[in-house]
Scaffold this motif. Structure first.
Motif, PDB file in Angstrom:
ATOM      1  N   ILE A   1      17.211  42.649 -94.378  1.00 43.68           N
ATOM      2  CA  ILE A   1      17.772  43.708 -93.544  1.00 43.68           C
ATOM      3  C   ILE A   1      17.683  45.017 -94.323  1.00 43.68           C
ATOM      4  O   ILE A   1      18.146  45.094 -95.461  1.00 43.68           O
ATOM      5  CB  ILE A   1      19.237  43.411 -93.189  1.00 43.68           C
ATOM      6  N   PRO A   2      17.100  46.072 -93.747  1.00 44.61           N
ATOM      7  CA  PRO A   2      16.973  47.339 -94.476  1.00 44.61           C
ATOM      8  C   PRO A   2      18.348  47.913 -94.809  1.00 44.61           C
ATOM      9  O   PRO A   2      19.182  48.081 -93.928  1.00 44.61           O
ATOM     10  CB  PRO A   2      16.237  48.248 -93.491  1.00 44.61           C
ATOM     11  N   GLY A   3      18.581  48.171 -96.071  1.00 46.91           N
ATOM     12  CA  GLY A   3      19.876  48.703 -96.452  1.00 46.91           C
ATOM     13  C   GLY A   3      19.838  49.548 -97.701  1.00 46.91           C
ATOM     14  O   GLY A   3      20.634  50.462 -97.867  1.00 46.91           O
ATOM     15  N   GLU A   4      18.899  49.259 -98.572  1.00 39.97           N
ATOM     16  CA  GLU A   4      18.792  49.990 -99.815  1.00 39.97           C
ATOM     17  C   GLU A   4      17.419  50.643 -99.915  1.00 39.97           C
ATOM     18  O   GLU A   4      16.389  49.971 -99.820  1.00 39.97           O
ATOM     19  CB  GLU A   4      19.015  49.055-101.012  1.00 39.97           C
ATOM     20  N   LEU A   5      17.404  51.960-100.096  1.00 35.98           N
ATOM     21  CA  LEU A   5      16.148  52.685-100.209  1.00 35.98           C
ATOM     22  C   LEU A   5      15.514  52.423-101.573  1.00 35.98           C
ATOM     23  O   LEU A   5      16.199  52.124-102.546  1.00 35.98           O
ATOM     24  CB  LEU A   5      16.390  54.180-100.023  1.00 35.98           C
ATOM     25  N   GLY A   6      14.187  52.532-101.625  1.00 39.21           N
ATOM     26  CA  GLY A   6      13.487  52.442-102.895  1.00 39.21           C
ATOM     27  C   GLY A   6      13.167  51.041-103.366  1.00 39.21           C
ATOM     28  O   GLY A   6      12.682  50.872-104.495  1.00 39.21           O
ATOM     29  N   ARG A   7      13.421  50.021-102.546  1.00 42.40           N
ATOM     30  CA  ARG A   7      13.133  48.649-102.971  1.00 42.40           C
ATOM     31  C   ARG A   7      11.634  48.367-103.024  1.00 42.40           C
ATOM     32  O   ARG A   7      11.163  47.587-103.824  1.00 42.40           O
ATOM     33  CB  ARG A   7      13.825  47.658-102.036  1.00 42.40           C
ATOM     34  N   GLY A   8      10.870  49.003-102.135  1.00 41.70           N
ATOM     35  CA  GLY A   8       9.425  48.885-102.187  1.00 41.70           C
ATOM     36  C   GLY A   8       8.876  47.545-101.746  1.00 41.70           C
ATOM     37  O   GLY A   8       8.269  46.807-102.528  1.00 41.70           O
ATOM     38  N   TYR A   9       9.074  47.201-100.467  1.00 41.08           N
ATOM     39  CA  TYR A   9       8.625  45.912 -99.956  1.00 41.08           C
ATOM     40  C   TYR A   9       7.154  45.894 -99.533  1.00 41.08           C
ATOM     41  O   TYR A   9       6.683  44.869 -99.069  1.00 41.08           O
ATOM     42  CB  TYR A   9       9.514  45.481 -98.792  1.00 41.08           C
ATOM     43  N   TYR A  10       6.430  47.002 -99.700  1.00 41.61           N
ATOM     44  CA  TYR A  10       4.991  46.989 -99.457  1.00 41.61           C
ATOM     45  C   TYR A  10       4.320  46.329-100.664  1.00 41.61           C
ATOM     46  O   TYR A  10       3.820  46.995-101.567  1.00 41.61           O
ATOM     47  CB  TYR A  10       4.434  48.407 -99.351  1.00 41.61           C
ATOM     48  N   GLY A  11       4.260  45.039-100.709  1.00 42.76           N
ATOM     49  CA  GLY A  11       3.640  44.388-101.842  1.00 42.76           C
ATOM     50  C   GLY A  11       3.718  42.882-101.765  1.00 42.76           C
ATOM     51  O   GLY A  11       4.191  42.310-100.784  1.00 42.76           O
ATOM     52  N   GLU A  12       3.237  42.231-102.820  1.00 45.17           N
ATOM     53  CA  GLU A  12       3.232  40.768-102.873  1.00 45.17           C
ATOM     54  C   GLU A  12       4.563  40.214-103.353  1.00 45.17           C
ATOM     55  O   GLU A  12       4.974  39.121-102.938  1.00 45.17           O
ATOM     56  CB  GLU A  12       2.118  40.302-103.811  1.00 45.17           C
ATOM     57  N   LEU A  13       5.246  40.954-104.233  1.00 43.37           N
ATOM     58  CA  LEU A  13       6.536  40.537-104.765  1.00 43.37           C
ATOM     59  C   LEU A  13       7.495  41.714-104.762  1.00 43.37           C
ATOM     60  O   LEU A  13       7.073  42.866-104.933  1.00 43.37           O
ATOM     61  CB  LEU A  13       6.396  40.044-106.207  1.00 43.37           C
ATOM     62  N   ALA A  14       8.793  41.424-104.584  1.00 43.72           N
ATOM     63  CA  ALA A  14       9.804  42.471-104.678  1.00 43.72           C
ATOM     64  C   ALA A  14      11.162  41.818-104.917  1.00 43.72           C
ATOM     65  O   ALA A  14      11.371  40.640-104.584  1.00 43.72           O
ATOM     66  CB  ALA A  14       9.852  43.310-103.402  1.00 43.72           C
ATOM     67  N   LEU A  15      12.069  42.591-105.486  1.00 51.16           N
ATOM     68  CA  LEU A  15      13.448  42.146-105.643  1.00 51.16           C
ATOM     69  C   LEU A  15      14.248  42.567-104.424  1.00 51.16           C
ATOM     70  O   LEU A  15      14.086  43.687-103.914  1.00 51.16           O
ATOM     71  CB  LEU A  15      14.069  42.748-106.905  1.00 51.16           C
ATOM     72  N   ALA A  16      15.121  41.688-103.948  1.00 51.78           N
ATOM     73  CA  ALA A  16      15.933  41.973-102.764  1.00 51.78           C
ATOM     74  C   ALA A  16      17.377  41.581-103.029  1.00 51.78           C
ATOM     75  O   ALA A  16      17.637  40.517-103.613  1.00 51.78           O
ATOM     76  CB  ALA A  16      15.407  41.216-101.548  1.00 51.78           C
ATOM     77  N   PRO A  17      18.339  42.407-102.607  1.00 54.63           N
ATOM     78  CA  PRO A  17      19.758  42.040-102.769  1.00 54.63           C
ATOM     79  C   PRO A  17      20.135  40.904-101.819  1.00 54.63           C
ATOM     80  O   PRO A  17      19.760  40.906-100.644  1.00 54.63           O
ATOM     81  CB  PRO A  17      20.498  43.337-102.423  1.00 54.63           C
ATOM     82  N   THR A  18      20.904  39.954-102.319  1.00 52.58           N
ATOM     83  CA  THR A  18      21.226  38.778-101.506  1.00 52.58           C
ATOM     84  C   THR A  18      22.043  39.125-100.271  1.00 52.58           C
ATOM     85  O   THR A  18      21.915  38.457 -99.239  1.00 52.58           O
ATOM     86  CB  THR A  18      21.999  37.750-102.343  1.00 52.58           C
ATOM     87  N   ARG A  19      22.880  40.161-100.339  1.00 48.31           N
ATOM     88  CA  ARG A  19      23.745  40.468 -99.194  1.00 48.31           C
ATOM     89  C   ARG A  19      22.936  40.925 -97.975  1.00 48.31           C
ATOM     90  O   ARG A  19      23.435  40.871 -96.847  1.00 48.31           O
ATOM     91  CB  ARG A  19      24.792  41.526 -99.564  1.00 48.31           C
ATOM     92  N   THR A  20      21.704  41.375 -98.191  1.00 51.13           N
ATOM     93  CA  THR A  20      20.886  41.840 -97.059  1.00 51.13           C
ATOM     94  C   THR A  20      19.898  40.781 -96.579  1.00 51.13           C
ATOM     95  O   THR A  20      19.053  41.068 -95.742  1.00 51.13           O
ATOM     96  CB  THR A  20      20.107  43.111 -97.440  1.00 51.13           C
ATOM     97  N   LEU A  21      20.003  39.562 -97.081  1.00 51.11           N
ATOM     98  CA  LEU A  21      19.075  38.506 -96.683  1.00 51.11           C
ATOM     99  C   LEU A  21      19.624  37.695 -95.512  1.00 51.11           C
ATOM    100  O   LEU A  21      20.825  37.459 -95.409  1.00 51.11           O
ATOM    101  CB  LEU A  21      18.805  37.554 -97.849  1.00 51.11           C
ATOM    102  N   VAL A  22      18.716  37.253 -94.659  1.00 53.88           N
ATOM    103  CA  VAL A  22      19.053  36.367 -93.546  1.00 53.88           C
ATOM    104  C   VAL A  22      18.053  35.221 -93.544  1.00 53.88           C
ATOM    105  O   VAL A  22      16.837  35.447 -93.599  1.00 53.88           O
ATOM    106  CB  VAL A  22      18.978  37.109 -92.194  1.00 53.88           C
ATOM    107  N   LYS A  23      18.548  33.999 -93.492  1.00 52.29           N
ATOM    108  CA  LYS A  23      17.636  32.863 -93.423  1.00 52.29           C
ATOM    109  C   LYS A  23      16.942  32.825 -92.062  1.00 52.29           C
ATOM    110  O   LYS A  23      17.568  33.006 -91.025  1.00 52.29           O
ATOM    111  CB  LYS A  23      18.401  31.559 -93.673  1.00 52.29           C
TER     112      LYS A  23
END
Length: 327
Positions: free
Chosen positions: A89-111
């Motif tokens: 879920i978009p919530g934090e700017l600057g994460r940079g999801y245009y790529g093969e790998l990225a770090l994501a905060p768990t609170r914004t994840l949905v299974k």
């Protein structure tokens, strides 16, 4: 090393480059995500072109929403496991999801549901999160109310149409010409107004028996904003979430005062930052996706190596729904 999209100068789509970057181990409340698909957004075009309100430090990365597989867990990533299929879920700017790998905060994840595709998962949360915030959290839209939705063929516009229909409200889709009218009606709009071919104020008055629209969900601004205030009902609310028009937006004070209107802007990250709002969004969307009442509409999918072409396409404004890139 992982391939990621970066840009070293502001400009057109051609400034985007696929480069090798290092993605570190996740922090305590993060996961490292092997990205399978990500959605494109207008705000990313503004950032890349240097027209956003705040400019990132260069070189910069893009990407607000994605879907993928968890391949590494932080020490506090409770509730998730390596191999889980998740959407961000978009919530934090600057994460940079245009790529093969990225770090994501768990609170914004949905299974993800087992039946949901990577493309659908990547196309869901910015559009529906924005529409939910405007229609449900802010406007408290309900049955028997009428809402005008500008830029109705965009991914967020189409999400707003579906959410309005889900709560029993009447969605009136606004689009420049009648070319997309049939598709908008098929997507759930109760009525369509072509703003370059019809008188918006007169049409809304006709559709509402002279009362006007209870709410307006506007992504455009510019010269047409005054017409939207004229089309609004007494005591109505205008929710502004974008500025697609390159022209200045004049605030029609006389209409606002005379009709007791509320004009409200918002940004999705502010909503997502609050745990109660995030939980409410997840619940609403979970129910809607499970029942089939809510589903993203994808205009076109591009492969990762064609990120420049994908940005060129989204800039045309001709798409109907979401533009997605697969990795």
């Amino acid at each position: 090393m992982s391939r990621s999209v970066r840009f070293h100068e502001f400009g057109g789509p051609e400034v985007l480059r696929i480069e090798n970057v290092v993605v570190p181990d996740p922090g305590p409340s993060e996961v490292r995500l092997r990205i399978k698909a990500f959605g494109l957004n207008r705000s990313e075009v503004l950032t890349r072109s240097g027209k956003s309100v705040t400019k990132p430090a260069l070189p910069a990365r893009l990407g607000l929403e994605a879907a993928g597989v968890i391949e590494a867990l932080g020490s506090n990533a409770d509730g998730f496991a390596i191999g889980d299929r998740v959407a961000v879920i978009p919530g934090e700017l600057g994460r940079g999801y245009y790529g093969e790998l990225a770090l994501a905060p768990t609170r914004t994840l949905v299974k993800m549901a087992a039946t949901q595709s990577w493309q659908d998962a990547a196309a869901t949360w910015m559009a529906f999160g924005t529409a939910w915030t405007g229609l449900i959290d802010i406007a408290h839209l309900s049955a028997e109310q009428t809402i005008l939705i500008t830029a109705a063929s965009s991914s967020t516009g189409l999400a707003a149409i579906q959410i309005a229909r889900k709560v029993g409200a009447t969605a009136v889709a606004l689009t420049r010409t009648s070319a997309k009218a049939a598709a908008l009606l098929e997507s759930g709009a109760a009525h369509v107004i072509a703003t370059e071919e019809q008188d918006v104020v007169a049409e809304v008055a006709r559709l509402t028996g002279g009362k006007g629209a209870n709410a307006v969900f506007d992504a455009v601004g510019g010269p047409t904003f005054e017409k939207l205030t004229e089309a609004a009902a007494i005591g109505g609310m205008l929710i502004v979430y974008g500025r697609l028009s390159p022209e200045a937006t004049q605030l029609p004070i006389a209409q606002i005062l005379w009709k007791d209107l509320t004009v409200r802007g918002f940004g999705l990250p502010t909503t997502i930052a609050r745990d109660d709002k995030l939980a409410a969004l997840k619940q609403f969307m979970g129910e809607g996706l499970a029942s089939g009442a809510l589903r993203p509409i994808i205009a076109r999918t591009f492969p990762f190596d064609e990120i420049v072409a994908a940005h060129r396409y989204i800039e045309t404004g001709s798409q109907f729904g979401k533009v997605v890139v697969t990795v």
